[in-house]
Scaffold this motif. Structure first.
Motif, mmCIF file in Angstrom:
data_model
loop_
_atom_site.group_PDB
_atom_site.id
_atom_site.type_symbol
_atom_site.label_atom_id
_atom_site.label_comp_id
_atom_site.label_asym_id
_atom_site.label_seq_id
_atom_site.Cartn_x
_atom_site.Cartn_y
_atom_site.Cartn_z
ATOM 1 N N SER A 73 5.290 9.017 5.838
ATOM 2 C CA SER A 73 5.331 10.330 5.203
ATOM 3 C C SER A 73 6.642 10.495 4.453
ATOM 4 N N CYS A 74 6.612 11.323 3.408
ATOM 5 C CA CYS A 74 7.814 11.591 2.616
ATOM 6 C C CYS A 74 7.747 13.014 2.089
ATOM 7 N N VAL A 75 8.861 13.730 2.147
ATOM 8 C CA VAL A 75 8.891 15.117 1.678
ATOM 9 C C VAL A 75 10.225 15.413 0.999
ATOM 10 N N ILE B 14 0.843 -1.193 0.000
ATOM 11 C CA ILE B 14 0.000 0.000 0.000
ATOM 12 C C ILE B 14 0.882 1.248 0.000
ATOM 13 N N GLN B 15 0.531 2.217 -0.837
ATOM 14 C CA GLN B 15 1.232 3.497 -0.871
ATOM 15 C C GLN B 15 0.540 4.466 0.081
ATOM 16 N N THR B 16 1.310 5.081 0.972
ATOM 17 C CA THR B 16 0.726 5.812 2.099
ATOM 18 C C THR B 16 0.734 7.328 1.958
ATOM 19 N N CYS B 17 1.665 7.874 1.168
ATOM 20 C CA CYS B 17 1.840 9.326 1.124
ATOM 21 C C CYS B 17 2.557 9.698 -0.168
ATOM 22 N N CYS B 18 2.482 10.983 -0.552
ATOM 23 C CA CYS B 18 3.218 11.448 -1.724
ATOM 24 C C CYS B 18 3.613 12.907 -1.550
ATOM 25 N N ASP B 19 4.617 13.316 -2.328
ATOM 26 C CA ASP B 19 5.058 14.705 -2.336
ATOM 27 C C ASP B 19 5.644 14.997 -3.712
#
Length: 352
Positions: A268-270, A222-227
């Protein structure tokens, strides 16, 4: 908190039912250190935590503010330099899941498990200035256009919606089977929105017609976050498998590299703004209570910080090239500083 502590007399802030602030009596207590105006560690007033329960989402506001949402159903605007709470917005009936704001805008947006999205005026009344009802389940994705005129939302109901922020009108709605949305972010200067999903994919939506323009190859988890990078060339997605992936948004639209090292879900990823002393970098947070900074192009891990006792880490926000905010389940919002040099170090300056 920080290493430097002193005894000071300070005021606590008490919030009324409408979210307005009032001063209570003066008390004496320990003050920790957050970030001084020069960027160095300096003494500042100790403030109560931004939220009374787990912090679920945090986003940076210009120049020195942040907006956050929590399990306590509130949206808070704070100074990340001092930890002072400046505004508190109340109106959601259940946990706030996501918060966001357009760059240089005085409007902030919040999504919630109550199936709604609300817009708040930073310098306006304590109540919401606009409501966006229409999803059938918890709203888990929230992205605002650069000019703050349009809003994209996504939900576990498999739908993505586009809204007019002035009127609250739903301009378009798209449903894809099994597309349980986990996160949304707007590509700077473009009509495109990036979306991650529980179906293990990352999609690019064209917001003009609200149609999928591209779907990246499905991942294993599952992909949880994007930036999205500020220049719009790359996007990041994070995964329940403990890794994050860098994707090229240009013509090739392929996978560039992966960042592996977390032992639990990467939440999370930024992208970090470019700094004079740092290589192009990205940061990730995880349910394993660690934050990692990576070289964007080589995927080498540059720094790791373990926030012991914080519980799962839910959200990251980049304030500048060396300052990160990290929302946690058990210990509020952490202010982190990344030092430059040949061997960058990540350290905690404080929490609020």
């Amino acid at each position: 908190m920080g290493k430097l502590q002193s005894k000071l007399s300070f005021h606590t802030t008490k919030y009324g039912a409408d979210g307005s602030m009032g001063q209570t009596g003066s008390i004496v207590g320990q003050t920790g250190s957050i970030v001084g105006q020069t960027g160095s560690i300096g003494t500042s007033r100790q403030h109560s935590p931004a939220h009374t329960d787990a912090v679920t989402s945090v986003a940076a506001l210009k120049p020195d503010l942040c907006v956050s949402g929590g399990r306590d159903k509130s949206v808070a605007v704070c100074s990340w330099r001092s930890g002072a709470a400046l505004r508190r917005f109340l109106g959601h009936e259940r946990e706030v899941t996501k918060v966001t704001s357009a760059l240089d805008s005085s409007r902030v947006f919040s999504a919630s498990r109550d199936k709604t999205v609300m817009m708040w005026e930073l310098h306006g009344a304590s109540g919401p200035s606009q409501h966006f009802p229409g999803h059938e389940l918890v709203v888990t994705g929230l992205a605002v256009s650069p000019d703050a005129s349009q809003l994209c939302t996504g939900s576990r109901d498999n739908t993505v919606c586009k809204w007019d922020t002035e009127t609250g009108e739903c301009l378009a709605r798209a449903t894809i089977s099994r597309n349980l949305v986990t996160h949304l972010c707007w590509v700077p200067g473009e009509p495109y929105v990036i979306q991650t999903s529980e179906d293990k994919t990352t999609r690019i939506w064209d917001s003009r017609e609200l149609q999928v323009a591209h779907t990246f190859p499905a991942k294993q988890h599952i992909q949880t976050c994007c930036d999205v990078s500020q220049d719009g060339r790359y996007c990041l997605s994070s995964s329940q498998g403990g890794e994050a992936t860098l994707w090229d948004l240009r013509q090739t639209r392929g996978r560039v590299c992966e960042y592996r090292g977390h032992f639990q879900t990467t939440t999370s990823c930024v992208f970090l703004p470019r700094g004079p002393a740092l290589a192009p970098s990205v940061a990730t947070s995880s349910s394993d209570s660690t934050v990692k900074v990576w070289h964007r192009d080589t995927a080498a891990c540059l720094a790791t910080l373990s926030l012991e006792g914080s519980g799962p880490l839910a959200s990251l926000a980049a304030c500048d090239s060396s300052t990160l905010l990290c929302a946690s389940a058990s210990s509020g919002i952490h202010v982190l500083r990344l030092g430059g040099g040949a061997e960058p170090a990540l350290r905690e300056l404080g929490a609020f």
